[in-house]
Design an enzyme around this catalytic site. Structure first.
Site, short mmCIF file in Angstrom:
data_model
loop_
_atom_site.label_atom_id
_atom_site.label_comp_id
_atom_site.label_asym_id
_atom_site.label_seq_id
_atom_site.Cartn_x
_atom_site.Cartn_y
_atom_site.Cartn_z
N LYS A 1 17.09 96.14 55.23
CA LYS A 1 16.69 97.38 55.89
C LYS A 1 17.32 98.62 55.24
O LYS A 1 16.68 99.67 55.15
CB LYS A 1 17.05 97.33 57.38
CG LYS A 1 18.53 97.33 57.68
CD LYS A 1 18.78 97.29 59.18
CE LYS A 1 20.27 97.27 59.49
NZ LYS A 1 20.96 98.49 59.11
N THR A 2 18.57 98.49 54.78
CA THR A 2 19.22 99.65 54.16
C THR A 2 18.48 100.06 52.89
O THR A 2 18.29 101.25 52.61
CB THR A 2 20.69 99.35 53.84
OG1 THR A 2 21.36 98.96 55.05
CG2 THR A 2 21.38 100.56 53.24
N ASP B 1 18.75 104.60 61.74
CA ASP B 1 19.14 103.21 61.53
C ASP B 1 19.70 102.63 62.83
O ASP B 1 20.22 103.38 63.67
CB ASP B 1 20.20 103.14 60.42
CG ASP B 1 20.44 101.72 59.93
OD1 ASP B 1 19.61 100.83 60.24
OD2 ASP B 1 21.45 101.50 59.25
N GLU B 2 19.61 101.32 62.98
CA GLU B 2 20.15 100.62 64.16
C GLU B 2 19.64 101.25 65.46
O GLU B 2 20.41 101.51 66.40
CB GLU B 2 21.69 100.63 64.15
CG GLU B 2 22.31 100.07 62.88
CD GLU B 2 22.24 98.55 62.80
OE1 GLU B 2 21.55 97.92 63.62
OE2 GLU B 2 22.86 97.98 61.88
N GLN C 1 19.36 91.99 67.76
CA GLN C 1 20.77 92.27 67.45
C GLN C 1 21.32 93.39 68.33
O GLN C 1 22.31 94.03 67.97
CB GLN C 1 20.93 92.63 65.97
CG GLN C 1 20.59 91.48 65.03
CD GLN C 1 20.98 91.79 63.60
OE1 GLN C 1 22.15 91.77 63.23
NE2 GLN C 1 19.98 92.07 62.78
N ARG D 1 25.40 85.60 60.31
CA ARG D 1 26.39 86.11 59.35
C ARG D 1 26.60 85.08 58.23
O ARG D 1 27.14 85.42 57.17
CB ARG D 1 27.76 86.35 60.00
CG ARG D 1 27.84 87.37 61.13
CD ARG D 1 27.18 88.66 60.81
NE ARG D 1 25.80 88.67 61.33
CZ ARG D 1 24.88 89.54 60.99
NH1 ARG D 1 25.15 90.47 60.11
NH2 ARG D 1 23.66 89.49 61.51
#
Length: 659
Positions: free
Chosen positions: A29-30, A213-214, A244, A592
């Site tokens: 996504k970044t 973002d987020e 998330q 993770r």
């Protein structure tokens, strides 16, 4: 856009109208955000100065800025706004301060500054939990964008009415000090933009395109700020993952992702489901787990990686046995595969679970780094010194004045400071300048006036020193002349404790070492560059951290301990029927792991002097059995594992003898 997969490319190219990118864990996504900024600028669609990208941490903003700078040529990125929600709110307040009754150079109260005001406003002797509960109620009202008057109208209980009255007195105190707190950095801009058509039009012109973002972590006030700036046209890209969303306890509202569809019927949705991090076995387990949560837009992560090892599920006697197994496995893999310690991470639901792990790792001499301890810049003596430095650099910093004048204590109480603030406000002076005015000090009690005059003299002397001393030397002199070192010595029980806390002040001076002679302005710039992420790199150590702290990180080997009912999911969530967020928390932990994952649970625990029987987490039954290797369930695999460990142990002994 070389290397983008089709959904990523679609997300980058969509620039007409609102876009929601549902980005699964590890889906790049970044990179999408960075490429979209580059596309907007390079295509001539939007100059960088009219683009604002919002992240949730300063560290994320800094890393994204570095990536954008590498992606764009020359000065193409100049003027780009890339910051947190709070930083954007601050920028707006600095421009529009007069419309909100603030004077230029207003102060920002951090949580400790605010707590001090609540302590002063509440009845004497109020316990810390009472003070914290009052702060939380006021913060909740601010995050709902309620003014004190609106909070009073909305109150439905005596407790809420008392909180609304306290909120009003607290805001009056902030106004007296020409200050805002962190919640105000969002609430006040929202209040202004929603009430002033000319102002909101000007800011929509200033920010032509918005990226967030987020987005699943936004609270209601942040969502309203986004909506106010985006306007009805909705030139924005929101990136988030409802799977998330793990910060409801902090006010985050994952339903904001759904609200986007209601507020912007033309909203386009792009899903990023290809994962570039995890093995497929880990992803199949994560997909199966999160499928038990309700979804408006379900996702299914997949990867081109290999299947990888089965997920190990360990049943242990208790937390000590569990910690020993984890530490032993980490040491074994380090020796067998040559994996650096930084490849390993141990995750837990609560920070108290780290104690047994630390002991087990110490016994095996395995280096580790515990995340979530008190950050260096949050240590009391460091914050005190920073307040003095801020005040030396900027006499208009009222929040720094309030902390510095109380550290060390000089007999100037909250009532006197409030009176000084009133006098300063009438004289149109910051508090530090007011403390230098003999005429104003004469209107205070003599003892307090003399103490403030002495304090002002110390600041004046340090400000003179700042013009001729190197920053590091100034910090060392400040530690002596301010009385901070004397205060530490009086507070510490023994010499060892004093030296440990003194070293923190010495380290702060070291941060500035190498700087040339600097005036107050240069020092202010140096202070602004300091951030929590600039120090304390974990290096080559095993990482221990909570599941909440692990979001956004990745490791080759991940151990999740304490996977028991009552812990994960938490007991309160079970009782209240709130399992969705607990399931998302485990989902974050699972995703993770890049290569291998261990889930462990204990059979019993000792609490209040009694041995309690524990049950494995109900979430373990939601994972596909084919992806798991439980202890004792596969004798062939267990035997092969034992043989591998035995061979590795023999090889280590042989190497030792050969040496």
């Amino acid at each position: 856009m070389h290397g983008l997969n089709p959904p990523q490319r679609a997300a980058v190219l969509h620039v007409d109208g609102p876009l929601l990118v549902l980005a699964g864990a590890g889906s790049g996504k970044t990179r999408v955000i960075v490429e979209k900024i580059a596309h907007l600028v390079a295509s001539g669609r939007m100059p960088a100065r009219r683009i604002a990208a919002i992240t949730f941490t300063n560290k994320s903003a800094r890393e994204m800025r570095e990536r954008v700078a590498r992606r764009l040529k020359g000065d193409a990125a100049d003027g780009l706004t890339l910051c947190t929600f709070h930083a954007l709110g601050l920028k707006l307040l600095q421009v529009e301060h007069a419309k909100l009754g603030l004077r230029r150079g207003f102060s920002i109260f951090d949580s400790e500054d605010s707590a001090g005001q609540f302590k002063d406003l509440l009845p004497p002797g109020s316990k810390p939990d009472v003070i914290d509960a009052a702060r939380q109620l006021v913060s909740r009202a601010k995050n709902a964008c309620l003014s004190p008057e609106q909070a009073a109208q909305a109150a439905t209980s005596a407790r809420e009415r008392e909180a609304a009255a306290l909120y009003k007195r607290y805001q009056q105190r902030l106004a007296t000090f020409n200050a805002v707190d962190f919640d105000d950095l969002i609430r006040l801009p929202v209040q202004l933009l929603e009430a002033d058509p000319d102002c909101v039009a000007a800011w929509r012109e200033r920010i032509g395109y918005l990226l967030v973002d987020e987005c699943q972590d936004t609270n209601d006030a942040q969502y309203r700020l986004l909506k106010a700036l985006a306007g009805p046209r909705g030139d924005f890209t929101c990136v988030g993952d409802d799977d998330q969303s793990i910060y409801a306890w902090r006010g985050a509202n994952p339903d904001n992702l759904l609200q986007l569809g209601s507020d912007y019927p033309q909203l386009r949705i792009v899903k990023l489901e290809q994962n570039y991090r995890c093995s497929n076995r880990v992803l199949r387990a994560a997909n199966a787990l999160i499928a038990h949560n309700p979804h408006e837009h379900p996702k299914s992560l997949w990867s081109e990686q290999a299947d990888g090892e089965r997920i190990r599920v360990w049943e242990c006697k208790d937390a000590a046995h569990e910690a020993e197994k984890v530490a032993s496995e980490i040491q074994f893999l380090n020796q067998l595969r040559g994996a650096p310690w930084s490849d390993f991470c141990v995750l837990f639901r609560g920070n108290h679970q780290s104690r047994a792990l630390e002991k087990a790792l110490q016994l095996l001499r395995v280096p580790y780094h515990l995340s979530g301890g008190t950050a260096f810049l949050d240590r009391g003596e460091v914050k005190d010194a920073m307040a003095w430095l801020r005040l030396v650099a900027n006499p208009d910093d009222d929040a720094a004045f309030l902390r510095a004048v109380a550290s060390p204590s000089r007999g100037v109480g909250g009532t006197t400071l409030a009176r000084l603030a009133e006098l300063a406000q009438h004289a149109h002076l910051p508090l530090a300048r007011a403390a230098e005015s003999i005429a104003l000090l004469k209107q205070l009690p003599p003892r307090s006036g003399n103490a403030l005059q002495e304090f002002a003299g110390i600041i004046r002397g340090l400000r003179t020193d700042a013009a001729k001393l190197a920053p590091a030397e100034l910090v060392r002199r400040l530690n002596e002349r301010s009385g901070l070192l004397a205060m530490l010595r009086a507070q510490c029980k023994d010499e060892a404790q004093f030296q440990a806390r003194r070293r923190n002040l010495d380290e702060l001076a070291d941060w500035f070492d190498g700087g040339r002679n600097a005036g107050p302005g240069d020092l202010a710039a140096a202070l602004a560059l300091l951030s929590h992420a600039d120090k304390g790199d974990a290096g080559n150590q095993v990482r221990l951290m909570s599941l909440h702290a692990a979001k956004g990180l990745e490791f080759r080997y991940v151990f999740i301990v304490g996977v028991e009912d009552g812990n994960l999911p938490h007991e309160a969530s079970i009782e209240e029927g709130r399992l969705d967020e607990e399931r998302r928390l485990l989902y974050v932990g699972i995703t993770r792991a890049k290569e291998a994952l261990w889930l462990s649970h204990a059979r019993e625990a000792s609490r209040w002097g009694e041995r309690l029987r524990l049950s494995p987490s109900r979430f373990l039954d939601e994972l596909p059995a084919a992806e798991l290797q439980r202890d004792g369930a596969d004798p062939v695999a267990d035997a092969a594992r034992k043989q591998e460990r035995a061979s590795a142990g023999f090889a280590a002994i042989k190497a030792l003898l050969d040496a």
